[in-house]
Design an enzyme around this catalytic site. Structure first.
Site, PDB file in Angstrom:
ATOM      1  N   LYS A 152       0.605  -1.240  -0.267  1.00 26.69           N
ATOM      2  CA  LYS A 152       0.046  -0.061  -0.039  1.00 26.69           C
ATOM      3  C   LYS A 152       0.983   1.165  -0.050  1.00 26.69           C
ATOM      4  CE  LYS A 152      -2.019   2.652   2.883  1.00 26.69           C
ATOM      5  NZ  LYS A 152      -2.031   3.813   2.070  1.00 26.69           N
ATOM      6  N   GLU A 227       9.571   0.714  10.951  1.00 28.01           N
ATOM      7  CA  GLU A 227      10.603   1.969  10.881  1.00 28.01           C
ATOM      8  C   GLU A 227       9.932   3.256  10.888  1.00 28.01           C
ATOM      9  OE1 GLU A 227      13.690   1.371  10.303  1.00 28.01           O
ATOM     10  OE2 GLU A 227      13.965  -0.690   9.343  1.00 28.01           O
ATOM     11  N   CYS A 261      13.438  10.551   7.649  1.00 28.82           N
ATOM     12  CA  CYS A 261      13.352   9.987   8.967  1.00 28.82           C
ATOM     13  C   CYS A 261      14.723  10.151   9.532  1.00 28.82           C
ATOM     14  CB  CYS A 261      12.875   8.600   8.830  1.00 28.82           C
ATOM     15  SG  CYS A 261      13.410   7.598   7.842  1.00 28.82           S
ATOM     16  N   GLU A 353       9.881  15.647  16.114  1.00 29.58           N
ATOM     17  CA  GLU A 353      10.145  15.489  14.614  1.00 29.58           C
ATOM     18  C   GLU A 353       9.375  16.462  13.782  1.00 29.58           C
ATOM     19  OE1 GLU A 353       8.935  11.937  12.490  1.00 29.58           O
ATOM     20  OE2 GLU A 353      10.904  11.646  11.858  1.00 29.58           O
TER      21      GLU A 353
HETATM   22  P1  NAD Z   1       1.817   7.921   8.424  1.00 29.12           P
HETATM   23  O1  NAD Z   1       2.115   7.131   9.739  1.00 29.12           O
HETATM   24  O2  NAD Z   1       0.775   8.885   8.566  1.00 29.12           O
HETATM   25  O3  NAD Z   1       1.455   6.902   7.267  1.00 29.12           O
HETATM   26  C1  NAD Z   1       2.502   5.800   6.705  1.00 29.12           C
HETATM   27  C2  NAD Z   1       1.403   4.913   5.989  1.00 29.12           C
HETATM   28  O4  NAD Z   1       0.590   4.052   6.889  1.00 29.12           O
HETATM   29  C3  NAD Z   1       0.770   5.449   4.978  1.00 29.12           C
HETATM   30  O5  NAD Z   1       0.597   4.662   3.703  1.00 29.12           O
HETATM   31  C4  NAD Z   1      -0.711   5.456   5.398  1.00 29.12           C
HETATM   32  O6  NAD Z   1      -1.730   5.502   4.648  1.00 29.12           O
HETATM   33  C5  NAD Z   1      -0.544   4.109   6.128  1.00 29.12           C
HETATM   34  N1  NAD Z   1      -1.537   4.207   7.333  1.00 29.12           N
HETATM   35  C6  NAD Z   1      -2.240   5.114   8.155  1.00 29.12           C
HETATM   36  N2  NAD Z   1      -2.687   5.022   8.938  1.00 29.12           N
HETATM   37  C7  NAD Z   1      -2.904   3.544   9.152  1.00 29.12           C
HETATM   38  C8  NAD Z   1      -3.601   2.675   9.896  1.00 29.12           C
HETATM   39  N3  NAD Z   1      -4.485   2.897  10.773  1.00 29.12           N
HETATM   40  N4  NAD Z   1      -3.343   1.344   9.593  1.00 29.12           N
HETATM   41  C9  NAD Z   1      -2.544   1.025   8.481  1.00 29.12           C
HETATM   42  N5  NAD Z   1      -1.905   1.823   7.850  1.00 29.12           N
HETATM   43  C10 NAD Z   1      -1.903   3.095   8.184  1.00 29.12           C
HETATM   44  O7  NAD Z   1       3.308   8.490   8.153  1.00 29.12           O
HETATM   45  P2  NAD Z   1       3.534   9.596   7.009  1.00 29.12           P
HETATM   46  O8  NAD Z   1       2.928  10.721   7.187  1.00 29.12           O
HETATM   47  O9  NAD Z   1       3.145   8.836   5.534  1.00 29.12           O
HETATM   48  O10 NAD Z   1       5.061   9.635   6.856  1.00 29.12           O
HETATM   49  C11 NAD Z   1       5.752  10.176   7.656  1.00 29.12           C
HETATM   50  C12 NAD Z   1       6.476   9.398   8.871  1.00 29.12           C
HETATM   51  O11 NAD Z   1       7.063   8.212   8.371  1.00 29.12           O
HETATM   52  C13 NAD Z   1       7.297  10.158   9.768  1.00 29.12           C
HETATM   53  O12 NAD Z   1       7.219  10.173  10.973  1.00 29.12           O
HETATM   54  C14 NAD Z   1       8.647   9.693   9.531  1.00 29.12           C
HETATM   55  O13 NAD Z   1       9.753   9.547  10.305  1.00 29.12           O
HETATM   56  C15 NAD Z   1       8.460   8.113   9.157  1.00 29.12           C
HETATM   57  N6  NAD Z   1       9.339   7.610   8.383  1.00 29.12           N
HETATM   58  C16 NAD Z   1      10.096   6.822   8.731  1.00 29.12           C
HETATM   59  C17 NAD Z   1      11.256   6.043   8.335  1.00 29.12           C
HETATM   60  C18 NAD Z   1      11.915   4.920   8.616  1.00 29.12           C
HETATM   61  O14 NAD Z   1      12.643   4.393   8.005  1.00 29.12           O
HETATM   62  N7  NAD Z   1      12.225   5.088  10.062  1.00 29.12           N
HETATM   63  C19 NAD Z   1      11.242   6.293   6.868  1.00 29.12           C
HETATM   64  C20 NAD Z   1      10.212   6.987   6.404  1.00 29.12           C
HETATM   65  C21 NAD Z   1       9.406   7.812   7.199  1.00 29.12           C
END
Ligand code: NAD
Length: 451
Positions: A152, A227, A261, A353
Protein backbone atom coordinates in the site's frame (compact mmCIF):
# COMPACT_ATOMS: atom_id res chain seq x y z
CA UNK A 1 -10.78 8.44 -6.43
CA UNK A 2 -7.96 10.33 -4.75
CA UNK A 3 -6.46 13.36 -6.45
CA UNK A 4 -2.69 13.28 -6.82
CA UNK A 5 -1.12 16.76 -6.56
CA UNK A 6 2.19 18.10 -7.85
CA UNK A 7 3.64 19.76 -4.71
CA UNK A 8 5.81 22.13 -6.78
CA UNK A 9 2.75 23.76 -8.34
CA UNK A 10 -0.29 22.63 -6.36
CA UNK A 11 -1.82 21.40 -9.66
CA UNK A 12 -3.71 18.12 -9.92
CA UNK A 13 -1.61 15.52 -11.75
CA UNK A 14 -4.12 12.72 -11.95
CA UNK A 15 -6.60 10.73 -9.86
CA UNK A 16 -6.09 7.25 -8.52
CA UNK A 17 -8.84 4.89 -7.34
CA UNK A 18 -8.58 3.86 -3.70
CA UNK A 19 -9.22 0.20 -2.92
CA UNK A 20 -12.17 -0.58 -0.68
CA UNK A 21 -12.34 -3.37 1.90
CA UNK A 22 -13.77 -5.97 -0.52
CA UNK A 23 -11.20 -5.27 -3.22
CA UNK A 24 -8.45 -5.45 -0.62
CA UNK A 25 -9.68 -8.79 0.68
CA UNK A 26 -9.93 -10.16 -2.86
CA UNK A 27 -6.37 -9.05 -3.64
CA UNK A 28 -5.04 -10.60 -0.42
CA UNK A 29 -6.83 -13.84 -1.30
CA UNK A 30 -5.25 -13.86 -4.78
CA UNK A 31 -1.83 -13.23 -3.18
CA UNK A 32 -2.44 -16.11 -0.78
CA UNK A 33 -3.18 -18.46 -3.69
CA UNK A 34 -0.16 -17.18 -5.63
CA UNK A 35 2.03 -17.92 -2.60
CA UNK A 36 1.36 -21.65 -2.97
CA UNK A 37 3.10 -21.71 -6.34
CA UNK A 38 5.62 -18.86 -5.81
CA UNK A 39 7.18 -20.58 -2.81
CA UNK A 40 7.77 -23.65 -5.00
CA UNK A 41 9.53 -21.77 -7.82
CA UNK A 42 13.06 -23.19 -7.93
CA UNK A 43 15.57 -20.89 -6.20
CA UNK A 44 17.51 -20.24 -9.41
CA UNK A 45 14.32 -19.35 -11.29
CA UNK A 46 13.12 -17.01 -8.55
CA UNK A 47 16.54 -15.36 -8.60
CA UNK A 48 16.38 -14.97 -12.39
CA UNK A 49 12.92 -13.38 -12.22
CA UNK A 50 14.09 -10.86 -9.62
CA UNK A 51 17.16 -10.00 -11.71
CA UNK A 52 14.85 -9.46 -14.68
CA UNK A 53 12.64 -7.21 -12.54
CA UNK A 54 15.78 -5.23 -11.61
CA UNK A 55 16.73 -4.95 -15.28
CA UNK A 56 13.26 -3.68 -16.25
CA UNK A 57 13.39 -1.10 -13.44
CA UNK A 58 16.80 -0.05 -14.77
CA UNK A 59 15.31 0.50 -18.24
CA UNK A 60 12.70 2.79 -16.68
CA UNK A 61 14.88 4.88 -14.34
CA UNK A 62 14.17 8.12 -16.21
CA UNK A 63 10.42 7.52 -16.33
CA UNK A 64 10.21 6.56 -12.64
CA UNK A 65 12.39 9.50 -11.61
CA UNK A 66 10.31 11.94 -13.62
CA UNK A 67 7.14 10.57 -12.02
CA UNK A 68 8.64 11.04 -8.54
CA UNK A 69 9.71 14.61 -9.30
CA UNK A 70 6.14 15.44 -10.27
CA UNK A 71 4.32 13.44 -7.59
CA UNK A 72 6.64 14.02 -4.61
CA UNK A 73 8.67 17.13 -5.49
CA UNK A 74 11.93 15.22 -5.10
CA UNK A 75 14.92 16.69 -6.88
CA UNK A 76 15.71 14.92 -10.12
CA UNK A 77 19.11 13.87 -8.72
CA UNK A 78 17.49 12.24 -5.70
CA UNK A 79 14.69 10.67 -7.71
CA UNK A 80 17.15 9.00 -10.07
CA UNK A 81 19.08 7.65 -7.08
CA UNK A 82 15.81 6.36 -5.58
CA UNK A 83 14.78 4.48 -8.74
CA UNK A 84 18.33 3.09 -8.96
CA UNK A 85 18.03 1.99 -5.35
CA UNK A 86 14.98 -0.14 -6.20
CA UNK A 87 17.02 -1.78 -8.97
CA UNK A 88 19.99 -2.35 -6.64
CA UNK A 89 17.87 -3.80 -3.82
CA UNK A 90 16.25 -6.21 -6.28
CA UNK A 91 19.66 -7.19 -7.67
CA UNK A 92 21.11 -7.67 -4.19
CA UNK A 93 18.26 -9.87 -2.96
CA UNK A 94 18.15 -11.72 -6.29
CA UNK A 95 21.34 -13.29 -4.96
CA UNK A 96 19.46 -14.65 -1.97
CA UNK A 97 17.19 -17.51 -3.06
CA UNK A 98 20.09 -19.89 -3.76
CA UNK A 99 21.88 -18.80 -0.58
CA UNK A 100 18.97 -19.06 1.87
CA UNK A 101 20.61 -21.96 3.61
CA UNK A 102 19.70 -23.52 6.93
CA UNK A 103 21.97 -25.35 9.35
CA UNK A 104 22.82 -28.91 10.11
CA UNK A 105 23.10 -29.29 13.88
CA UNK A 106 24.80 -32.30 15.48
CA UNK A 107 22.36 -34.55 17.36
CA UNK A 108 22.36 -38.14 18.53
CA UNK A 109 20.34 -40.74 16.64
CA UNK A 110 19.63 -38.79 13.53
CA UNK A 111 20.01 -35.65 11.46
CA UNK A 112 18.85 -32.21 12.53
CA UNK A 113 18.41 -29.50 9.90
CA UNK A 114 16.82 -26.08 9.79
CA UNK A 115 14.90 -24.41 6.96
CA UNK A 116 14.05 -20.72 6.47
CA UNK A 117 10.42 -21.02 5.45
CA UNK A 118 8.61 -18.09 3.79
CA UNK A 119 5.76 -16.64 5.83
CA UNK A 120 3.00 -16.28 3.23
CA UNK A 121 1.53 -12.93 2.19
CA UNK A 122 3.55 -9.93 3.41
CA UNK A 123 1.83 -6.53 3.65
CA UNK A 124 4.13 -3.57 3.01
CA UNK A 125 2.85 -0.12 4.09
CA UNK A 126 4.81 2.82 2.68
CA UNK A 127 4.92 6.52 3.71
CA UNK A 128 5.02 9.46 1.29
CA UNK A 129 8.56 10.67 1.95
CA UNK A 130 10.52 8.00 0.02
CA UNK A 131 7.91 6.12 -2.02
CA UNK A 132 10.30 4.06 -4.12
CA UNK A 133 13.18 2.99 -1.84
CA UNK A 134 10.98 2.13 1.14
CA UNK A 135 8.72 0.04 -1.09
CA UNK A 136 11.74 -1.83 -2.46
CA UNK A 137 13.27 -2.47 0.97
CA UNK A 138 10.07 -4.37 1.79
CA UNK A 139 9.15 -6.16 -1.43
CA UNK A 140 12.73 -7.03 -2.55
CA UNK A 141 13.72 -9.34 0.34
CA UNK A 142 10.12 -10.50 0.92
CA UNK A 143 9.82 -11.81 -2.65
CA UNK A 144 13.33 -13.28 -2.60
CA UNK A 145 12.49 -15.28 0.53
CA UNK A 146 9.48 -16.81 -1.26
CA UNK A 147 6.62 -14.65 0.04
CA UNK A 148 4.02 -12.86 -2.04
CA UNK A 149 3.53 -9.15 -1.38
CA UNK A 150 0.63 -6.73 -1.19
CA UNK A 151 1.86 -3.15 -1.00
CA UNK A 152 0.00 0.00 0.00
CA UNK A 153 1.61 3.27 -1.08
CA UNK A 154 0.86 6.49 0.79
CA UNK A 155 -2.30 8.31 -0.32
CA UNK A 156 -0.26 11.34 -1.48
CA UNK A 157 2.36 9.45 -3.50
CA UNK A 158 1.02 6.32 -5.19
CA UNK A 159 2.31 6.79 -8.75
CA UNK A 160 5.77 5.18 -8.72
CA UNK A 161 4.56 2.19 -6.70
CA UNK A 162 1.74 1.59 -9.18
CA UNK A 163 4.27 1.74 -12.02
CA UNK A 164 6.61 -0.69 -10.21
CA UNK A 165 3.70 -3.13 -9.92
CA UNK A 166 3.26 -2.96 -13.71
CA UNK A 167 7.00 -3.37 -14.32
CA UNK A 168 7.04 -6.52 -12.16
CA UNK A 169 4.50 -8.11 -14.51
CA UNK A 170 6.44 -6.89 -17.54
CA UNK A 171 9.53 -8.59 -16.10
CA UNK A 172 7.66 -11.88 -15.92
CA UNK A 173 6.73 -12.15 -12.24
CA UNK A 174 3.60 -14.31 -12.07
CA UNK A 175 0.32 -12.41 -11.50
CA UNK A 176 -0.57 -11.66 -7.85
CA UNK A 177 2.96 -12.30 -6.57
CA UNK A 178 3.44 -8.54 -6.16
CA UNK A 179 0.28 -6.42 -6.01
CA UNK A 180 0.08 -2.67 -5.41
CA UNK A 181 -3.09 -1.56 -3.65
CA UNK A 182 -3.51 2.23 -3.44
CA UNK A 183 -5.96 3.40 -0.83
CA UNK A 184 -6.45 4.75 2.64
CA UNK A 185 -4.36 3.63 5.59
CA UNK A 186 -7.44 3.09 7.69
CA UNK A 187 -8.93 0.81 5.01
CA UNK A 188 -6.22 -1.02 3.02
CA UNK A 189 -3.39 -0.72 5.56
CA UNK A 190 -5.64 -1.67 8.43
CA UNK A 191 -6.84 -4.75 6.54
CA UNK A 192 -3.21 -5.92 6.24
CA UNK A 193 -3.16 -5.86 10.04
CA UNK A 194 -6.43 -7.71 10.56
CA UNK A 195 -6.54 -10.16 7.62
CA UNK A 196 -5.32 -13.56 8.81
CA UNK A 197 -3.73 -14.47 5.45
CA UNK A 198 -1.30 -11.55 5.81
CA UNK A 199 1.42 -13.09 7.95
CA UNK A 200 3.71 -10.09 8.31
CA UNK A 201 3.33 -6.31 8.17
CA UNK A 202 6.32 -4.28 7.16
CA UNK A 203 5.45 -0.70 8.11
CA UNK A 204 7.30 2.56 7.62
CA UNK A 205 5.69 5.72 8.86
CA UNK A 206 4.90 7.72 11.93
CA UNK A 207 5.52 6.39 15.41
CA UNK A 208 1.86 6.74 16.44
CA UNK A 209 0.51 4.70 13.53
CA UNK A 210 3.36 2.19 13.99
CA UNK A 211 2.35 1.62 17.61
CA UNK A 212 -1.27 1.03 16.61
CA UNK A 213 -0.14 -1.43 13.93
CA UNK A 214 2.05 -3.29 16.41
CA UNK A 215 -0.84 -3.52 18.85
CA UNK A 216 -3.15 -4.75 16.09
CA UNK A 217 -0.65 -7.36 14.91
CA UNK A 218 -0.39 -8.74 18.45
CA UNK A 219 -3.90 -10.12 18.11
CA UNK A 220 -2.70 -12.69 15.55
CA UNK A 221 0.92 -12.79 16.74
CA UNK A 222 1.61 -11.35 13.31
CA UNK A 223 5.23 -10.59 12.49
CA UNK A 224 5.95 -6.90 12.21
CA UNK A 225 8.84 -4.70 11.17
CA UNK A 226 8.57 -1.02 12.07
CA UNK A 227 10.62 1.87 10.68
CA UNK A 228 9.35 4.97 12.45
CA UNK A 229 10.28 8.56 13.17
CA UNK A 230 13.60 10.10 14.12
CA UNK A 231 15.19 13.16 15.69
CA UNK A 232 18.80 12.43 14.93
CA UNK A 233 21.78 14.32 16.32
CA UNK A 234 24.76 15.65 14.41
CA UNK A 235 27.51 16.08 17.03
CA UNK A 236 30.43 18.34 16.13
CA UNK A 237 33.45 18.21 18.46
CA UNK A 238 35.96 21.05 18.57
CA UNK A 239 38.74 18.89 17.10
CA UNK A 240 36.72 18.05 13.94
CA UNK A 241 37.33 19.28 10.41
CA UNK A 242 34.90 22.15 10.98
CA UNK A 243 34.84 23.33 7.37
CA UNK A 244 33.84 19.88 6.16
CA UNK A 245 31.30 19.38 8.94
CA UNK A 246 29.71 22.77 8.20
CA UNK A 247 29.66 22.26 4.44
CA UNK A 248 27.86 18.92 4.78
CA UNK A 249 25.44 19.83 7.58
CA UNK A 250 22.74 21.46 5.37
CA UNK A 251 22.23 18.40 3.16
CA UNK A 252 22.16 16.15 6.23
CA UNK A 253 18.94 17.81 7.37
CA UNK A 254 17.48 19.70 4.37
CA UNK A 255 17.77 16.88 1.83
CA UNK A 256 14.28 15.87 0.62
CA UNK A 257 13.10 19.14 2.25
CA UNK A 258 13.86 17.59 5.65
CA UNK A 259 11.15 14.97 5.12
CA UNK A 260 13.60 12.26 5.97
CA UNK A 261 13.39 10.01 9.01
CA UNK A 262 17.24 10.13 9.14
CA UNK A 263 17.43 13.95 9.02
CA UNK A 264 20.13 15.21 11.37
CA UNK A 265 17.74 17.81 12.74
CA UNK A 266 19.50 18.38 16.08
CA UNK A 267 22.94 19.96 15.72
CA UNK A 268 25.12 19.74 18.82
CA UNK A 269 28.25 21.91 18.63
CA UNK A 270 31.01 22.00 21.25
CA UNK A 271 30.85 25.37 22.97
CA UNK A 272 34.50 26.33 22.31
CA UNK A 273 33.86 26.37 18.52
CA UNK A 274 30.14 27.24 18.56
CA UNK A 275 30.43 30.77 17.09
CA UNK A 276 33.08 29.72 14.58
CA UNK A 277 30.93 26.80 13.44
CA UNK A 278 27.75 28.85 13.00
CA UNK A 279 29.74 31.37 10.96
CA UNK A 280 30.80 28.54 8.64
CA UNK A 281 27.30 27.07 8.53
CA UNK A 282 25.46 30.24 7.55
CA UNK A 283 26.85 30.59 3.99
CA UNK A 284 26.34 26.86 3.39
CA UNK A 285 22.66 27.18 4.37
CA UNK A 286 22.16 30.29 2.24
CA UNK A 287 23.77 28.51 -0.74
CA UNK A 288 21.39 25.53 -0.50
CA UNK A 289 19.41 25.78 -3.73
CA UNK A 290 15.65 25.47 -3.29
CA UNK A 291 14.10 25.50 -6.75
CA UNK A 292 12.12 23.57 -9.34
CA UNK A 293 13.06 19.98 -8.44
CA UNK A 294 13.22 19.06 -12.14
CA UNK A 295 16.23 21.36 -12.48
CA UNK A 296 19.54 19.43 -12.24
CA UNK A 297 20.98 22.15 -9.97
CA UNK A 298 18.22 21.83 -7.32
CA UNK A 299 19.34 20.79 -3.83
CA UNK A 300 15.79 20.79 -2.49
CA UNK A 301 12.20 20.96 -3.75
CA UNK A 302 8.93 21.80 -1.99
CA UNK A 303 7.25 20.13 0.97
CA UNK A 304 4.75 17.40 0.14
CA UNK A 305 1.50 19.24 0.97
CA UNK A 306 -0.01 22.44 2.28
CA UNK A 307 -0.80 20.63 5.54
CA UNK A 308 2.85 19.67 5.92
CA UNK A 309 3.91 23.27 5.28
CA UNK A 310 1.52 24.52 7.96
CA UNK A 311 2.83 21.95 10.39
CA UNK A 312 6.48 22.84 9.70
CA UNK A 313 5.77 26.58 9.93
CA UNK A 314 4.25 26.12 13.39
CA UNK A 315 7.70 25.14 14.72
CA UNK A 316 9.29 28.35 13.46
CA UNK A 317 6.64 30.91 14.51
CA UNK A 318 7.83 31.61 18.05
CA UNK A 319 11.35 30.24 17.74
CA UNK A 320 14.69 32.08 17.73
CA UNK A 321 15.72 32.06 14.05
CA UNK A 322 19.51 32.15 13.53
CA UNK A 323 19.41 32.38 9.72
CA UNK A 324 17.47 31.05 6.73
CA UNK A 325 17.98 30.20 3.10
CA UNK A 326 15.57 31.18 0.36
CA UNK A 327 12.70 29.44 -1.43
CA UNK A 328 10.54 30.32 -4.46
CA UNK A 329 7.34 32.32 -3.93
CA UNK A 330 4.04 31.49 -5.47
CA UNK A 331 2.36 28.19 -6.14
CA UNK A 332 3.55 25.00 -4.50
CA UNK A 333 4.42 24.15 -0.92
CA UNK A 334 7.80 25.87 -0.60
CA UNK A 335 9.63 26.45 2.64
CA UNK A 336 13.14 27.89 3.10
CA UNK A 337 15.89 26.01 4.93
CA UNK A 338 15.78 27.38 8.47
CA UNK A 339 18.23 27.24 11.37
CA UNK A 340 16.82 27.74 14.88
CA UNK A 341 18.69 28.33 18.12
CA UNK A 342 17.49 26.04 20.88
CA UNK A 343 17.54 27.55 24.36
CA UNK A 344 16.78 24.36 26.20
CA UNK A 345 16.12 20.72 25.43
CA UNK A 346 12.49 21.47 26.27
CA UNK A 347 12.03 23.59 23.11
CA UNK A 348 9.37 22.00 20.94
CA UNK A 349 11.47 22.24 17.76
CA UNK A 350 14.34 20.50 19.60
CA UNK A 351 12.20 17.63 20.88
CA UNK A 352 9.69 16.83 18.14
CA UNK A 353 10.21 15.46 14.66
CA UNK A 354 9.50 18.50 12.45
CA UNK A 355 9.79 16.58 9.15
CA UNK A 356 10.69 19.76 7.29
CA UNK A 357 13.80 21.84 6.48
CA UNK A 358 14.38 23.02 10.04
CA UNK A 359 17.62 22.56 11.97
CA UNK A 360 17.86 23.17 15.73
CA UNK A 361 21.23 24.06 17.23
CA UNK A 362 22.47 23.68 20.81
CA UNK A 363 25.97 23.96 22.31
CA UNK A 364 27.52 21.32 24.58
CA UNK A 365 30.45 21.39 27.01
CA UNK A 366 32.15 18.00 26.82
CA UNK A 367 31.81 14.44 25.55
CA UNK A 368 29.67 13.30 28.46
CA UNK A 369 27.18 16.11 27.90
CA UNK A 370 27.12 15.52 24.12
CA UNK A 371 26.14 11.87 24.60
CA UNK A 372 23.56 12.73 27.24
CA UNK A 373 21.91 15.38 25.04
CA UNK A 374 22.01 13.15 21.95
CA UNK A 375 20.27 10.36 23.89
CA UNK A 376 17.70 12.64 25.49
CA UNK A 377 14.96 11.62 23.04
CA UNK A 378 12.51 8.76 22.58
CA UNK A 379 13.87 8.29 19.06
CA UNK A 380 17.03 6.45 17.99
CA UNK A 381 17.25 6.09 14.24
CA UNK A 382 20.33 7.77 12.84
CA UNK A 383 23.03 10.32 13.60
CA UNK A 384 26.52 11.61 12.90
CA UNK A 385 29.57 12.67 14.84
CA UNK A 386 32.56 14.70 13.77
CA UNK A 387 35.95 14.33 15.45
CA UNK A 388 39.56 13.52 14.54
CA UNK A 389 40.04 11.54 17.76
CA UNK A 390 39.59 7.86 16.94
CA UNK A 391 39.07 6.81 20.55
CA UNK A 392 36.35 9.39 20.99
CA UNK A 393 34.72 8.40 17.69
CA UNK A 394 34.44 4.82 18.91
CA UNK A 395 33.37 5.72 22.48
CA UNK A 396 30.63 8.05 21.28
CA UNK A 397 29.52 5.66 18.51
CA UNK A 398 28.94 2.97 21.11
CA UNK A 399 27.27 5.35 23.56
CA UNK A 400 24.75 7.04 21.25
CA UNK A 401 21.52 5.01 21.23
CA UNK A 402 20.77 4.92 17.55
CA UNK A 403 20.51 2.27 14.83
CA UNK A 404 22.70 3.85 12.14
CA UNK A 405 25.55 6.23 12.86
CA UNK A 406 28.20 7.85 10.67
CA UNK A 407 31.54 9.25 11.74
CA UNK A 408 32.84 12.21 9.73
CA UNK A 409 30.08 11.71 7.16
CA UNK A 410 26.30 11.56 7.00
CA UNK A 411 25.64 8.34 5.21
CA UNK A 412 22.94 6.10 6.73
CA UNK A 413 21.68 3.96 3.92
CA UNK A 414 23.44 1.37 1.83
CA UNK A 415 21.34 -1.50 0.53
CA UNK A 416 23.90 -4.05 1.74
CA UNK A 417 24.15 -2.79 5.35
CA UNK A 418 21.44 -3.00 8.04
CA UNK A 419 19.09 -0.07 8.60
CA UNK A 420 16.58 0.50 11.38
CA UNK A 421 15.89 2.19 14.66
CA UNK A 422 16.48 1.77 18.37
CA UNK A 423 13.99 2.85 21.04
CA UNK A 424 10.77 4.26 19.52
CA UNK A 425 12.32 4.64 16.06
CA UNK A 426 11.54 1.09 15.14
CA UNK A 427 11.67 -2.63 15.51
CA UNK A 428 13.74 -4.97 13.37
CA UNK A 429 16.19 -4.16 10.60
CA UNK A 430 15.81 -3.70 6.88
CA UNK A 431 18.42 -4.10 4.14
CA UNK A 432 21.75 -5.84 4.50
CA UNK A 433 22.49 -9.52 4.78
CA UNK A 434 20.06 -10.31 7.61
CA UNK A 435 16.83 -8.63 6.44
CA UNK A 436 15.92 -11.71 4.45
CA UNK A 437 15.55 -13.76 7.60
CA UNK A 438 12.90 -11.40 8.95
CA UNK A 439 10.69 -12.57 6.06
CA UNK A 440 11.03 -16.21 7.09
CA UNK A 441 10.42 -18.45 10.08
CA UNK A 442 13.00 -21.03 11.08
CA UNK A 443 11.77 -24.60 10.95
CA UNK A 444 13.74 -27.34 12.71
CA UNK A 445 13.47 -30.89 11.38
CA UNK A 446 14.86 -33.98 13.10
CA UNK A 447 15.15 -37.15 11.05
CA UNK A 448 15.78 -40.32 13.02
CA UNK A 449 18.41 -42.60 11.51
CA UNK A 450 18.13 -45.42 14.00
CA UNK A 451 16.30 -48.64 13.08
P1 NAD B 1 1.85 7.80 8.46
O1 NAD B 1 2.16 6.95 9.63
O2 NAD B 1 0.72 8.74 8.56
O3 NAD B 1 1.52 6.90 7.18
C1 NAD B 1 2.38 5.89 6.73
C2 NAD B 1 1.59 4.87 5.94
O4 NAD B 1 0.70 4.20 6.85
C3 NAD B 1 0.72 5.45 4.84
O5 NAD B 1 0.70 4.58 3.73
C4 NAD B 1 -0.65 5.49 5.50
O6 NAD B 1 -1.70 5.43 4.57
C5 NAD B 1 -0.61 4.25 6.34
N1 NAD B 1 -1.55 4.26 7.47
C6 NAD B 1 -2.06 5.33 8.13
N2 NAD B 1 -2.90 4.93 9.10
C7 NAD B 1 -2.92 3.58 9.07
C8 NAD B 1 -3.60 2.59 9.83
N3 NAD B 1 -4.41 2.91 10.82
N4 NAD B 1 -3.39 1.29 9.55
C9 NAD B 1 -2.53 0.94 8.56
N5 NAD B 1 -1.88 1.84 7.79
C10 NAD B 1 -2.07 3.14 8.04
O7 NAD B 1 3.21 8.50 8.09
P2 NAD B 1 3.52 9.51 6.91
O8 NAD B 1 2.99 10.82 7.35
O9 NAD B 1 3.10 8.97 5.60
O10 NAD B 1 5.11 9.47 6.88
C11 NAD B 1 5.88 10.29 7.67
C12 NAD B 1 6.42 9.53 8.87
O11 NAD B 1 7.11 8.35 8.47
C13 NAD B 1 7.43 10.31 9.66
O12 NAD B 1 7.12 10.25 11.02
C14 NAD B 1 8.75 9.63 9.40
O13 NAD B 1 9.70 9.75 10.38
C15 NAD B 1 8.35 8.24 9.18
N6 NAD B 1 9.33 7.54 8.36
C16 NAD B 1 10.18 6.65 8.93
C17 NAD B 1 11.13 6.01 8.17
C18 NAD B 1 12.07 5.01 8.77
O14 NAD B 1 12.69 4.28 8.02
N7 NAD B 1 12.18 4.91 10.06
C19 NAD B 1 11.21 6.25 6.82
C20 NAD B 1 10.34 7.15 6.26
C21 NAD B 1 9.37 7.79 7.05
Amino acid sequence: MTQVINPSTGAVLTSVPGMGPHETDAAIERARKAFESWRKVAPGDRARLLRRFAAVVDQHIDELADLEVRNSGHTIGNARWEAGNVRDVLDYYAGAPERLTGRQIPVAGGLDVTFHEPLGVVGVIVPWNFPMPIAGWGFGPALAAGNTVVLKPAELTPLTAIRLGELALEAGLPPHVFTVLPGRGSVVGQRFVTHPAVRKVCFTGSTDVGKAIMAGCADQVKRVTLELGGKSANIVFADADLAKAAASAPASVFDNAGQDCCARSRLLVQDSVYDEFLALLEPAVRAFRVEDPASPSADMGPLISSGQRESVASYVEDADVAFRGTAPDGDGWWFPPTVLLAHSTGDRHWREEVFGPVLSVLPFRDEEEAVRLANDTEYGLSGSLWTRDLGRALRVSRAVETGALSVNSHSSVRYWTPFGGMKQSGLGRELGPDALHSFTDVKNVFIATED
